[in-house]
Design a protein around this motif. Structure first.
Motif, PDB file in Angstrom:
ATOM      1  N   THR A 121      55.377 164.654 111.745  1.00  0.00           N
ATOM      2  CA  THR A 121      57.207 163.432 111.454  1.00  0.00           C
ATOM      3  C   THR A 121      56.434 162.361 110.530  1.00  0.00           C
ATOM      4  OG1 THR A 121      58.113 164.409 112.925  1.00  0.00           O
ATOM      5  CG2 THR A 121      58.976 162.500 112.145  1.00  0.00           C
ATOM      6  N   SER A 122      56.600 161.904 110.306  1.00  0.00           N
ATOM      7  CA  SER A 122      56.981 160.091 108.950  1.00  0.00           C
ATOM      8  C   SER A 122      56.375 159.244 110.068  1.00  0.00           C
ATOM      9  CB  SER A 122      57.192 160.393 107.746  1.00  0.00           C
ATOM     10  OG  SER A 122      57.224 159.258 107.578  1.00  0.00           O
ATOM     11  N   ILE A 125      58.370 155.954 108.083  1.00  0.00           N
ATOM     12  CA  ILE A 125      59.992 156.514 108.425  1.00  0.00           C
ATOM     13  C   ILE A 125      61.194 156.463 109.374  1.00  0.00           C
ATOM     14  CG2 ILE A 125      62.355 158.515 107.636  1.00  0.00           C
ATOM     15  CD1 ILE A 125      59.523 158.912 104.858  1.00  0.00           C
ATOM     16  N   THR A 126      60.141 156.731 110.418  1.00  0.00           N
ATOM     17  CA  THR A 126      60.723 157.325 112.022  1.00  0.00           C
ATOM     18  C   THR A 126      60.934 155.480 112.566  1.00  0.00           C
ATOM     19  OG1 THR A 126      60.351 158.960 111.955  1.00  0.00           O
ATOM     20  CG2 THR A 126      61.266 158.665 114.077  1.00  0.00           C
ATOM     21  N   ALA A 329      61.975 163.537 109.659  1.00  0.00           N
ATOM     22  CA  ALA A 329      61.868 162.903 108.063  1.00  0.00           C
ATOM     23  C   ALA A 329      60.342 163.638 107.927  1.00  0.00           C
ATOM     24  CB  ALA A 329      62.164 161.728 107.413  1.00  0.00           C
ATOM     25  N   ARG A 330      59.367 163.887 107.101  1.00  0.00           N
ATOM     26  CA  ARG A 330      58.085 164.158 106.717  1.00  0.00           C
ATOM     27  C   ARG A 330      57.431 162.915 105.270  1.00  0.00           C
ATOM     28  NH1 ARG A 330      59.485 167.449 109.632  1.00  0.00           N
ATOM     29  NH2 ARG A 330      58.673 169.436 110.099  1.00  0.00           N
ATOM     30  N   GLY A 331      56.180 162.853 105.908  1.00  0.00           N
ATOM     31  CA  GLY A 331      56.344 161.412 104.685  1.00  0.00           C
ATOM     32  C   GLY A 331      54.345 160.906 105.105  1.00  0.00           C
ATOM     33  N   ALA A 357      62.039 164.541 103.401  1.00  0.00           N
ATOM     34  CA  ALA A 357      62.193 162.669 103.954  1.00  0.00           C
ATOM     35  C   ALA A 357      63.402 162.747 103.866  1.00  0.00           C
ATOM     36  CB  ALA A 357      61.677 162.307 102.952  1.00  0.00           C
ATOM     37  N   GLY A 360      65.531 164.788 106.408  1.00  0.00           N
ATOM     38  CA  GLY A 360      65.416 163.611 107.685  1.00  0.00           C
ATOM     39  C   GLY A 360      65.626 162.856 107.748  1.00  0.00           C
ATOM     40  N   MET A 361      65.929 161.409 107.059  1.00  0.00           N
ATOM     41  CA  MET A 361      66.404 160.511 106.783  1.00  0.00           C
ATOM     42  C   MET A 361      68.294 160.420 107.213  1.00  0.00           C
ATOM     43  SD  MET A 361      64.913 158.475 103.659  1.00  0.00           S
ATOM     44  CE  MET A 361      66.234 157.135 104.170  1.00  0.00           C
TER      45      MET A 361
END
Length: 390
Positions: A121-122, A125-126, A329-331, A357, A360-361
């Motif tokens: 997971t990012s 972002i998270t 979210a991936r990042g 991403a 995920g948002m």
């Protein structure tokens, strides 16, 4: 006329300034905007050595500062509480994805690479969304942060294996044992240096009044150990992470962070731009069915990690589901792993990251409403946030 390298680098920095400002205004992750920017300007920045070097420095310093957060004592505290949920995450997000990739005809190495891309997971972002949406005091936030930390520890190992295997050319047992030996040796070297050479490092840093000299010293340590990892056929990010761990035992690590962070903040966006320049979309979307399955499963996997792992962690069904929906979210780690790929697989990885991403948002933002529809509304109770091992 050739496009001067220095002019290209200057324009990239100006573009990063504008896009960073834009991302702040529209409340959209800058990582994704930087990648898209790189894709757009790829034709003008092909094989830009200055851009490549700056991107390497940026990603090394990211992992160096990440490693500083993890002393041996803190690692033990994190592992004790989150290990079962963390391993479930590895099995679902990495292991099952590998099986899916093999089912689509990919070889073992490429399947492992795709599993790595979909795994983490990012964190950026998270964490930003948790803060922006006012959810830092929620019941599930401690669990989310613990999972992010666990993934932060596993991701450098995944990258090390990918780099090692891509260098040696296969998954042979002798190569695997040699790779493990190099990783263990590099890790032991970091621990020994941390306990000996860097034991009185805090006092030494306090004696350096000039921030420029201090910056040269700390960045030099990160780049040197990252470079040593490369010389051993491992990943520079693993070396940088271990270099950070060498200094994690000293007091007042915020002094190190204050010195190194400005350089990282300048160089790291360049890494994402450079990654974007390596994605060639001229031949369309490769393996669209596989990409669709990958996106669906990666969302399902994280939701399951929340639902099952959250219950193991001691949370309610509502909080567990909300956590799972918030982990999709991936990042940045996915970008680092995808940079190992080549050709259509790199394009596939880049497209996956951008779409994942964004999905995920959306899921993060709508998680409370989705959970309330399934489990009904209840009064939220705030509590003090405490990350395991802190």
């Amino acid at each position: 006329m050739d496009f001067p390298t220095l002019l290209g680098a200057g324009l990239v920095l100006l573009g990063i300034f504008y896009l960073g400002f834009l991302s702040f205004k529209i409340n959209f992750p800058s990582v994704i905007i930087y990648i898209l920017f790189g894709i757009v300007v790829a034709d003008y920045l092909t094989d830009n050595e200055l851009l490549y070097f700056a991107s390497e420095v940026g990603i090394v310093l990211l992992f160096f500062l990440l490693g500083i957060e993890f002393s041996i004592k803190r690692l033990g505290g994190i592992a004790k509480k989150i290990w079962s949920s963390g391993l479930l995450d590895v099995v679902l997000s990495l292991g099952v994805t590998m099986i899916i990739a093999i089912g689509f005809g990919l070889d073992l190495f490429t399947s492992f690479l795709m599993g790595g891309i979909t795994y983490a997971t990012s964190s950026s972002i998270t964490a930003k969304l948790l803060d922006d949406k006012g959810r830092m005091a929620n019941t599930e936030t401690e669990f989310i942060l613990a999972i992010l930390i666990f993934e932060d520890l596993i991701a450098p190992l995944i990258i090390a294996v990918l780099i090692g295997v891509s260098t040696s050319g296969g998954f042979q047992s002798s190569d695997a044992l040699f790779l493990i030996g190099k990783v263990v040796g590099l890790t032991l070297g970091a621990v020994i240096l941390g306990k000996t050479l860097f034991k009185g490092f805090e006092q030494f840093l306090l004696k350096i009044d000039d921030e420029d000299y201090k910056m040269a010293l700390l960045v030099g340590i990160a780049l040197s150990y990252g470079g040593l990892a490369l010389a051993l056929g491992l990943s520079e990010v693993l070396g940088a992470f271990l270099a950070g761990m060498m200094l994690a035992e000293i007091g007042k690590i915020e002094k190190v962070e204050q010195t190194v962070s400005p350089v990282r903040d300048l160089m790291l966006p360049i890494f994402f731009v450079y990654f974007g320049t390596t994605i060639e979309l001229g031949n369309g979307v490769p393996m669209p069915v596989f990409l669709s399955v990958l996106l669906i499963w990666s969302v399902v996997a994280k939701i399951l990690v929340g639902i099952v792992g959250g219950r193991w962690y001691g949370m309610s069904r509502k909080a567990s589901l909300r956590a799972g929906l918030s982990l999709c979210a991936r990042g940045e780690f996915s970008v680092v792993i995808a940079s190992v790929a080549t050709g259509p697989i790199k394009v596939l990885g880049g497209l996956y990251i951008v779409i994942a991403a964004f999905l995920g948002m959306l899921l993060f933002e709508r998680a409370p409403k989705i959970v309330n529809k399934i489990h009904g509304k209840s009064k939220s109770k705030k509590k003090d946030l405490k990350v395991p091992g802190s």
